[in-house]
Design a protein around this motif. Structure first.
Motif, PDB file in Angstrom:
ATOM      1  N   UNK A  15     -31.890  -0.453  35.105  1.00 16.67           N
ATOM      2  CA  UNK A  15     -31.526  -1.555  35.768  1.00 16.67           C
ATOM      3  C   UNK A  15     -31.114  -1.483  37.264  1.00 16.67           C
ATOM      4  N   UNK A  16     -30.967  -1.101  37.971  1.00 15.50           N
ATOM      5  CA  UNK A  16     -31.687  -0.434  39.880  1.00 15.50           C
ATOM      6  C   UNK A  16     -33.282  -0.830  39.728  1.00 15.50           C
ATOM      7  N   UNK A 112     -38.315   7.761  42.832  1.00 13.45           N
ATOM      8  CA  UNK A 112     -37.013   8.520  43.029  1.00 13.45           C
ATOM      9  C   UNK A 112     -35.905   8.031  43.902  1.00 13.45           C
ATOM     10  N   UNK A 113     -36.207   7.449  44.502  1.00 14.53           N
ATOM     11  CA  UNK A 113     -34.780   6.779  45.059  1.00 14.53           C
ATOM     12  C   UNK A 113     -33.665   6.536  44.098  1.00 14.53           C
ATOM     13  N   UNK A 114     -34.271   5.667  43.011  1.00 12.25           N
ATOM     14  CA  UNK A 114     -33.922   4.772  42.041  1.00 12.25           C
ATOM     15  C   UNK A 114     -32.642   5.338  40.623  1.00 12.25           C
ATOM     16  N   UNK A 147     -38.803  -2.067  34.270  1.00 11.30           N
ATOM     17  CA  UNK A 147     -40.159  -2.082  35.896  1.00 11.30           C
ATOM     18  C   UNK A 147     -41.632  -3.080  35.420  1.00 11.30           C
ATOM     19  N   UNK A 148     -42.025  -2.407  34.246  1.00 18.21           N
ATOM     20  CA  UNK A 148     -43.414  -3.584  33.746  1.00 18.21           C
ATOM     21  C   UNK A 148     -42.964  -4.502  33.740  1.00 18.21           C
ATOM     22  N   UNK A 173     -33.696  -4.405  47.745  1.00 13.36           N
ATOM     23  CA  UNK A 173     -33.900  -2.973  48.259  1.00 13.36           C
ATOM     24  C   UNK A 173     -32.766  -2.259  48.973  1.00 13.36           C
ATOM     25  N   UNK A 174     -31.918  -2.847  50.259  1.00 13.87           N
ATOM     26  CA  UNK A 174     -31.042  -2.615  50.833  1.00 13.87           C
ATOM     27  C   UNK A 174     -29.668  -2.744  50.205  1.00 13.87           C
ATOM     28  N   UNK A 175     -29.646  -3.632  49.302  1.00 14.26           N
ATOM     29  CA  UNK A 175     -28.356  -4.393  48.565  1.00 14.26           C
ATOM     30  C   UNK A 175     -28.555  -2.746  47.321  1.00 14.26           C
ATOM     31  N   UNK A 176     -29.500  -3.218  46.885  1.00 11.25           N
ATOM     32  CA  UNK A 176     -29.617  -1.628  45.854  1.00 11.25           C
ATOM     33  C   UNK A 176     -28.909   0.065  46.177  1.00 11.25           C
ATOM     34  N   UNK A 177     -30.337  -0.115  47.630  1.00 16.46           N
ATOM     35  CA  UNK A 177     -29.350   1.000  48.285  1.00 16.46           C
ATOM     36  C   UNK A 177     -27.632   1.234  48.269  1.00 16.46           C
ATOM     37  N   UNK A 178     -26.948  -0.133  49.411  1.00 21.66           N
ATOM     38  CA  UNK A 178     -25.346   0.188  48.612  1.00 21.66           C
ATOM     39  C   UNK A 178     -24.585   0.041  47.930  1.00 21.66           C
TER      40      UNK A 178
END
Length: 185
Positions: A15-16, A112-114, A147-148, A173-178
């Protein structure tokens, strides 16, 4: 593990990446299906490898991944989000300059971050009777599909909002990181 739990785990792990893919698709100039599939495959492969790494490391890395994994994902996504937001605000940028594809490095770093959370899931799966290769394959497949689809959905979002979509994508992206940092993923 319950037979339904594994596919649900795979979907929840993707989901992320889906949210990020919408942002990536919105920042591209008219992304084609093959570009969306390329991004899906890169995300899916990385998302499939990280639970295997987590599973292999098992008990040793579980506390490390649990403590630092959210921070690493948060930092990567915030830096990428700020960069995207800055690019969206850049008044000199014309629609023609919008890239038709993202570099492999940017995609892999975002993927990698997700996928840090998938490493922690892999470490926890080391303590249960789950076929890790099946789990990793399902996670990778779900992420590839999500993702596709996300990139193609981002194409619509990008055409509706233009350059503002990149600002929205950066904030997302910032919100997903938070959200990852808060432990909700």
């Amino acid at each position: 593990m319950n037979p339904i739990a594994l596919p649900l785990l795979a979907l929840s792990m993707s989901t992320d990446a889906f949210a990020v893919a919408i942002c990536k698709g919105a920042s591209l100039k008219n992304p084609r299906f093959f570009e969306a599939l390329r991004m899906g495959l890169i995300f899916g492969l990385i998302e499939a490898i990280t639970p295997l790494i987590g599973w292999l490391i098992g008990n040793i890395a579980a506390p490390y991944v649990d403590v630092w994994g959210h921070w690493i994902a948060f930092a990567l996504l915030v830096v990428l989000g700020l960069h995207m937001f800055y690019e969206g605000l850049n008044p000199c940028r014309e629609e023609i300059e919008q890239p038709s594809r993202h570099s492999f490095f940017k995609i892999a770093l975002t993927a990698f971050g997700t996928s840090i959370d998938a490493m922690a899931v892999g470490a926890s799966l080391a303590f249960s009777e789950v076929n890790i290769f099946l789990a990793a394959g399902l996670i990778g497949l779900a992420t590839t599909v999500m993702v596709t689809l996300g990139v193609m959905l981002g194409r619509v979002v990008g055409s509706l909002f233009g350059q503002k979509a990149e600002c929205i994508g950066g904030l997302t992206l910032i919100a997903v990181g938070v959200w990852i940092l808060s432990g909700k993923f």
